[in-house]
Design an enzyme around this catalytic site. Structure first.
Site, short mmCIF file in Angstrom:
data_model
loop_
_atom_site.label_atom_id
_atom_site.label_comp_id
_atom_site.label_asym_id
_atom_site.label_seq_id
_atom_site.Cartn_x
_atom_site.Cartn_y
_atom_site.Cartn_z
N SER A 1 3.41 -2.14 10.34
CA SER A 1 4.90 -2.24 10.36
C SER A 1 5.50 -3.71 10.08
O SER A 1 6.73 -4.24 10.58
CB SER A 1 5.49 -2.13 11.71
OG SER A 1 4.78 -0.65 12.10
N GLU B 1 -6.88 4.71 7.64
CA GLU B 1 -6.69 6.14 7.62
C GLU B 1 -7.74 6.58 6.71
O GLU B 1 -8.31 7.73 7.01
CB GLU B 1 -5.40 6.22 6.57
CG GLU B 1 -4.24 6.14 7.36
CD GLU B 1 -2.68 5.60 6.89
OE1 GLU B 1 -2.80 5.61 5.58
OE2 GLU B 1 -2.07 4.80 7.47
N GLY C 1 3.03 -1.49 4.36
CA GLY C 1 3.01 0.31 3.89
C GLY C 1 4.50 0.70 3.52
O GLY C 1 4.99 0.37 2.51
N GLY C 2 5.00 1.16 4.46
CA GLY C 2 6.55 1.63 4.37
C GLY C 2 7.43 0.78 3.72
O GLY C 2 8.30 1.36 2.90
N GLY D 1 2.65 1.95 10.73
CA GLY D 1 3.72 3.18 10.56
C GLY D 1 4.36 3.49 11.65
O GLY D 1 4.97 4.55 11.72
N GLU E 1 -5.35 -5.00 10.65
CA GLU E 1 -4.12 -4.04 10.81
C GLU E 1 -4.37 -3.30 11.87
O GLU E 1 -5.21 -2.28 12.06
CB GLU E 1 -4.16 -3.01 9.93
CG GLU E 1 -3.81 -3.66 8.45
CD GLU E 1 -3.43 -2.66 7.37
OE1 GLU E 1 -2.26 -2.85 6.86
OE2 GLU E 1 -4.19 -1.65 7.13
N ASN F 1 0.80 -1.15 0.19
CA ASN F 1 0.10 -0.11 0.08
C ASN F 1 0.87 1.08 -0.22
O ASN F 1 1.49 1.67 1.04
CB ASN F 1 -0.93 -0.04 1.37
CG ASN F 1 -1.76 1.20 1.44
OD1 ASN F 1 -1.84 1.79 0.47
ND2 ASN F 1 -2.23 1.30 2.62
N TRP F 2 1.06 1.87 -1.18
CA TRP F 2 2.09 3.05 -1.27
C TRP F 2 1.54 4.41 -0.73
O TRP F 2 1.98 5.20 -0.52
CB TRP F 2 2.29 3.46 -2.84
CG TRP F 2 3.17 2.16 -3.36
CD1 TRP F 2 3.88 1.31 -2.53
CD2 TRP F 2 3.88 2.51 -4.58
NE1 TRP F 2 4.88 0.50 -3.36
CE2 TRP F 2 4.85 1.42 -4.52
CE3 TRP F 2 3.71 3.20 -5.57
CZ2 TRP F 2 5.81 1.02 -5.72
CZ3 TRP F 2 4.63 3.03 -6.52
CH2 TRP F 2 5.54 2.00 -6.83
N LYS F 3 0.15 4.27 -0.22
CA LYS F 3 -0.76 5.56 0.31
C LYS F 3 -0.29 6.66 -0.61
O LYS F 3 -0.48 6.65 -1.97
CB LYS F 3 0.04 5.60 1.73
CG LYS F 3 -0.31 4.33 2.52
CD LYS F 3 -0.04 4.47 3.97
CE LYS F 3 -0.09 3.37 4.58
NZ LYS F 3 -0.10 3.51 6.07
N HIS G 1 -9.36 0.87 4.90
CA HIS G 1 -8.25 1.24 5.61
C HIS G 1 -8.32 2.11 6.92
O HIS G 1 -9.25 3.07 6.72
CB HIS G 1 -7.09 1.62 4.71
CG HIS G 1 -5.65 1.91 5.12
ND1 HIS G 1 -5.23 2.74 6.21
CD2 HIS G 1 -4.80 0.86 5.16
CE1 HIS G 1 -4.07 2.48 6.48
NE2 HIS G 1 -3.67 1.56 5.79
P1 PGA Z 1 3.02 0.23 7.72
O1 PGA Z 1 1.30 0.37 6.90
O2 PGA Z 1 3.34 -1.12 6.93
O3 PGA Z 1 3.72 1.33 7.37
O4 PGA Z 1 2.95 0.26 9.11
C1 PGA Z 1 0.80 -0.68 6.74
C2 PGA Z 1 -0.76 -0.11 6.17
O5 PGA Z 1 -1.00 0.82 6.45
O6 PGA Z 1 -1.38 -0.92 5.21
#
Ligand code: PGA
Length: 244
Positions: A202, A90, A223-224, A164, A158, A10-12, A88
């Site tokens: 993470s 967010e 994500g990251g 993050g 999640e 997930n590149w956001k 998600h």
């Molecule tokens: P993260 O994000 O791996 O940076 O914690 C995961 C996500 O939000 O899907």
């Protein structure tokens, strides 16, 4: 049916066209594992020869219409998108998305032949109050689209406090939650226990192996660590080694 191992990035609101080209040129994935990259909207078409499938980060719940700035599931499908992340944390937090809205979006996604990746997860306060399982299982019951099957729906657990932050849930916590999610899915849907359930929060090279060793973890939403080939490749490789 065997559950599909999935590593989804997930590149956001990160990454650009050059990065996606680099991934298309360098990322490898065996056919036993589904790799998915979810970039920002303008990059959702045009990588059909890559080893990874393309996923969107959201879609609208209506088929079409006067919804400025939104993306329809049918458009996503028409440009070659196969997955869509929905609900998600967010989106739930910054866009006020409710379970009912996530469900409506997922139903629109399924109607258009997309696979929905439905995200659920508790906040730190909810976990500390001993509510984690109740919250997550009710998110699942209320967000799951009508017609969900293992072929068109994936769950991503999640924990919000792990996204993050570098904090990962312990293998015991993940094991317990994924077991509870699988049991719930089995009760809600015929063959519900066959849905792939991903862990997210993470995930990176250094913890992927431990997470994928857990029976009920079918992959990861990353994500990251999905923003560099050198970080994402080992996650795919660990998944292939554990489940491929
Ligand atoms: P993260 O994000 O791996 O940076 O914690 C995961 C996500 O939000 O899907």
């Amino acid at each position: 049916m065997t559950r599909t191992p999935i590593a989804a990035g997930n590149w956001k609101m990160n990454g650009d066209a050059r990065l996606l080209q680099l991934f298309a040129a360098e990322l490898t994935a065996p056919s036993s594992v589904k790799a998915v990259i979810c970039p920002q909207a303008p990059l959702l078409s045009g990588t059909s020869d890559a080893v990874f499938a393309i996923g969107a980060q959201d879609c609208h719940q209506e088929a079409a219409g006067a919804y400025t700035g939104n993306l329809s599931a049918s458009l996503l499908k028409s440009v070659g998108v196969s997955y869509v992340i929905l609900g998600h944390s967010e989106r739930r937090e910054y866009h006020g998305e409710s379970n009912a809205l996530v469900k409506a979006k997922a139903e629109q996604a399924l109607e258009n032949g997309l696979t929905a990746i439905i995200c659920v997860g508790e906040t730190l306060e909810e976990r500390e109050a001993g509510q984690a399982e109740t919250v997550v299982l009710s998110q699942i019951a209320e967000s799951l689209p009508k017609g969900a099957t293992a072929a068109n729906t994936v769950i991503a657990y999640e924990p919000v406090w792990a996204i993050g932050t570098g904090k990962v849930a312990t293998p015991d916590d993940v094991k317990q939650m994924h077991g509870a999610i699988r049991a719930k899915l089995g009760g809600l849907l015929k063959n519900g226990a066959d849905l792939s359930v991903l862990y997210g929060g993470s995930v990176k090279a250094s913890n992927a192996e431990e997470l994928f060793a857990l029976d009920d973890v079918d992959g990861a939403l990353v994500g990251g660590a999905s923003l560099k080939v050198a970080d994402f490749q080992p996650v795919i490789d660990a998944l292939a080694a554990a489940k491929g």
